[in-house]
Scaffold this motif. Structure first.
Motif, mmCIF file in Angstrom:
data_model
loop_
_atom_site.group_PDB
_atom_site.id
_atom_site.type_symbol
_atom_site.label_atom_id
_atom_site.label_comp_id
_atom_site.label_asym_id
_atom_site.label_seq_id
_atom_site.Cartn_x
_atom_site.Cartn_y
_atom_site.Cartn_z
ATOM 1 N N GLY A 50 41.171 66.555 -16.972
ATOM 2 C CA GLY A 50 40.702 67.815 -17.543
ATOM 3 C C GLY A 50 41.148 69.051 -16.789
ATOM 4 N N ASP B 250 46.785 55.736 -13.283
ATOM 5 C CA ASP B 250 45.813 55.430 -14.339
ATOM 6 C C ASP B 250 46.595 55.025 -15.571
ATOM 7 O OD1 ASP B 250 44.251 55.660 -16.637
ATOM 8 O OD2 ASP B 250 43.579 57.703 -16.215
ATOM 9 N N GLY C 84 46.091 64.283 -15.429
ATOM 10 C CA GLY C 84 47.336 64.067 -16.155
ATOM 11 C C GLY C 84 48.047 65.386 -16.347
ATOM 12 N N ARG C 85 47.484 66.216 -17.217
ATOM 13 C CA ARG C 85 48.093 67.489 -17.573
ATOM 14 C C ARG C 85 48.412 68.366 -16.365
ATOM 15 N NH1 ARG C 85 47.395 70.215 -22.329
ATOM 16 N NH2 ARG C 85 45.601 68.918 -22.851
ATOM 17 N N TYR D 212 51.933 66.104 -22.830
ATOM 18 C CA TYR D 212 51.668 65.896 -24.258
ATOM 19 C C TYR D 212 52.708 66.609 -25.126
ATOM 20 C CZ TYR D 212 47.245 64.639 -22.043
ATOM 21 O OH TYR D 212 46.288 64.086 -21.207
ATOM 22 N N SER E 29 40.043 67.505 -22.023
ATOM 23 C CA SER E 29 41.259 67.994 -21.387
ATOM 24 C C SER E 29 41.329 69.516 -21.417
ATOM 25 C CB SER E 29 42.462 67.401 -22.128
ATOM 26 O OG SER E 29 43.581 67.381 -21.275
ATOM 27 N N LYS F 242 49.646 58.986 -19.543
ATOM 28 C CA LYS F 242 49.712 59.376 -20.960
ATOM 29 C C LYS F 242 50.431 60.701 -21.252
ATOM 30 C CE LYS F 242 45.790 60.619 -22.390
ATOM 31 N NZ LYS F 242 44.388 60.748 -22.764
ATOM 32 N N GLU G 224 41.423 61.239 -12.451
ATOM 33 C CA GLU G 224 42.540 60.819 -13.310
ATOM 34 C C GLU G 224 43.276 62.024 -13.871
ATOM 35 O OE1 GLU G 224 40.343 58.934 -16.404
ATOM 36 O OE2 GLU G 224 39.672 57.267 -15.177
ATOM 37 N N HIS H 69 35.156 61.454 -18.599
ATOM 38 C CA HIS H 69 36.259 62.391 -18.830
ATOM 39 C C HIS H 69 35.682 63.506 -19.679
ATOM 40 C CE1 HIS H 69 39.991 64.242 -19.846
ATOM 41 N NE2 HIS H 69 40.719 63.306 -19.276
HETATM 42 C C1 LIG Z 1 44.169 61.525 -21.247
HETATM 43 C C2 LIG Z 1 43.355 60.958 -20.176
HETATM 44 C C3 LIG Z 1 43.442 61.462 -18.869
HETATM 45 C C4 LIG Z 1 44.248 62.687 -18.505
HETATM 46 O O1 LIG Z 1 43.552 63.820 -18.863
HETATM 47 P P1 LIG Z 1 44.113 65.291 -18.513
HETATM 48 O O2 LIG Z 1 43.161 66.185 -19.194
HETATM 49 O O3 LIG Z 1 45.504 65.345 -19.027
HETATM 50 O O4 LIG Z 1 44.059 65.428 -17.033
HETATM 51 C C5 LIG Z 1 42.711 60.839 -17.872
HETATM 52 N N1 LIG Z 1 41.932 59.770 -18.145
HETATM 53 C C6 LIG Z 1 41.822 59.254 -19.393
HETATM 54 C C7 LIG Z 1 40.958 58.066 -19.610
HETATM 55 C C8 LIG Z 1 42.515 59.846 -20.439
HETATM 56 O O5 LIG Z 1 42.384 59.338 -21.678
#
Ligand SMILES: *Cc1c(COP(=O)(O)O)cnc(C)c1O
Length: 405
Positions: free
Chosen positions: A219, A70, A257-258, A353, A182, A51, A255, A179
């Motif tokens: 997060g 993911d 992302g950031r 993002y 973030s 994402k 998971e 989760h």
């Molecule tokens: C957005 C999201 C993530 C990524 O979160 P970060 O804070 O960017 O690491 C992981 N899992 C799910 C389900 C999300 O919606």
């Protein structure tokens, strides 16, 4: 080894060559961030959440590193499928899905899905032979601006009931997920969530419901204020301790992302006009909040910005974007020396993002992404690594494409 925390880039020559505005996406930084988190959480399988930066080059670098993925939508399925990702390494984590989202992911070969209520569980009855379910538990977190537990997740006290329901329908339980929001300031909420999940896991085991996987979500934060590297080993130390308290035999996944994508991209844009208003200099740029800086609206983040070549006494200044809308201002009181038309502004930590939430408001094209690899030591070698790509598959950045051909 170089990455965007350490590399010295000649922004002016990049703009001369490739035009402005420009986003630089650095493979070396993606690798560096993945490896840092991996060594901070050595026994955790990392599923990169697409994402924040769903870019094929990020996927390909992470595949080389042996990462898992993911995904949450059909478009993200398409992205990993076309990159050749093994679907066994994917989980689908959107808690609320249409039926065709489920069948599309199953056709690809991704078989682990997240649910958080009975209505959602029922959707899996036709797929009971193929799908395995992760139950998303809600742990609200007032410390983050992006509190995902408001929108998704079953309350911990109702989780056992939902697990019983899944079992009664004859569906396969993979495990629990959460989760905690973030860009969290510390790992406290992760640790609380892990220990509450441990209680649920023990209670479930007493009823013969076996939980094989705990997914600790994302997060993991980056440093937007200083644009420095996060000490992720120190951040994760309490998480490692909390995980050590879990019953034996639980597989842990995450998971992120950031953390992986944010430091890997920077933005270069240019002053196209200036004016003096209300006692401040206003500089109008060729990128703004409707495009690369969209995260300042959607993600509640302020990116570190600088004018690397400007000199002289500083004044409180305004940086405004290229659209005709008054919301399109990226800094209202930034201290800057006097700037001139064609001067360069650099925004760092802009990989997460940002372009993924950009619009084409005012018919302004999304900013092109230039791929680099700062790991190559020799400047010529670095040069040869440059390849400019349109920000999205659909919208070709015309100027960028001309430069490539
Ligand atoms: C957005 C999201 C993530 C990524 O979160 P970060 O804070 O960017 O690491 C992981 N899992 C799910 C389900 C999300 O919606």
């Amino acid at each position: 080894m170089n990455n965007l925390f350490t590399a010295n880039l000649d922004y002016r020559s990049l703009v001369r060559k490739y035009g402005s505005p420009l986003l630089l996406l650095d493979r070396a930084t993606i690798r560096h961030q993945y490896r840092s988190l991996k060594s901070a959480l050595p026994n955790v399988t990392l599923h990169y959440a697409l994402k924040p930066l769903p870019h094929p080059e990020v996927v390909s670098v992470l595949m080389e590193e042996g990462a898992s993925f993911d995904l949450a939508t059909k478009g993200e399925v398409d992205l990993v499928r076309s990159a050749g990702v093994d679907p066994i390494t994917c989980i689908h984590t959107h808690p609320i899905k249409k039926d065709d989202e489920i069948s599309y992911a199953l056709d690809y070969g991704c078989s682990v899905f997240v649910v958080d209520n009975e209505e959602e569980v029922k959707k899996f009855i036709p797929y009971r032979r193929d799908a395995r379910l992760l139950i998303r538990v809600s742990f609200p977190n007032p410390e983050t601006p992006v509190d995902l537990s408001k929108k998704f997740g079953v309350l911990p006290e109702n989780c056992l009931g939902l697990l019983r329901y899944v079992k009664r329908l004859g569906l396969e339980i993979a495990g629990l997920s959460f989760h905690v929001g973030s860009q969290v300031p510390n790992a406290r909420r992760h640790c609380e969530a892990i220990s509450q999940c441990a209680e649920i896991i023990r209670a479930a085991a007493e009823e013969g419901i076996e939980i094989g996987v705990l997914d600790i979500g994302g997060g993991f934060p980056v440093d937007y204020a200083g644009a420095r590297e996060t000490d992720i080993g120190a951040f994760c130390a309490p998480i490692r301790e909390a995980l050590a308290q879990l019953p034996e035999g639980i597989r842990i996944i995450a998971e992120p992302g950031r953390f992986i994508s944010a430091p890997a991209m920077l933005n270069i844009c240019t002053v196209v006009g200036k004016a003096e208003r209300f006692g401040k200099p206003w500089y109008y740029l060729d990128d703004g909040v409707y495009c690369s800086y969209s995260g300042q609206i959607f993600d509640h983040v302020t990116y570190p910005k600088s004018a690397p070549y400007a000199m002289g006494p500083v004044r409180e200044s305004v940086l405004a974007g290229p659209t005709c809308d008054s919301i399109d201002i990226i800094a209202e009181n930034i201290m800057l020396p006097e700037l001139h038309v064609d001067d360069i502004i650099v925004g760092k930590m802009m990989g997460a993002y940002t372009i993924s939430t950009a619009t084409e408001f005012n018919f302004i094209r999304k900013t092109g992404i230039l791929l680099i690899d700062t790991d190559r030591d020799h400047p010529d070698e670095l040069e040869r690594q440059f390849r400019l790509e349109p920000a999205t598959r659909e919208h070709c950045h015309q100027r960028a494409l001309r430069l490539v051909s």
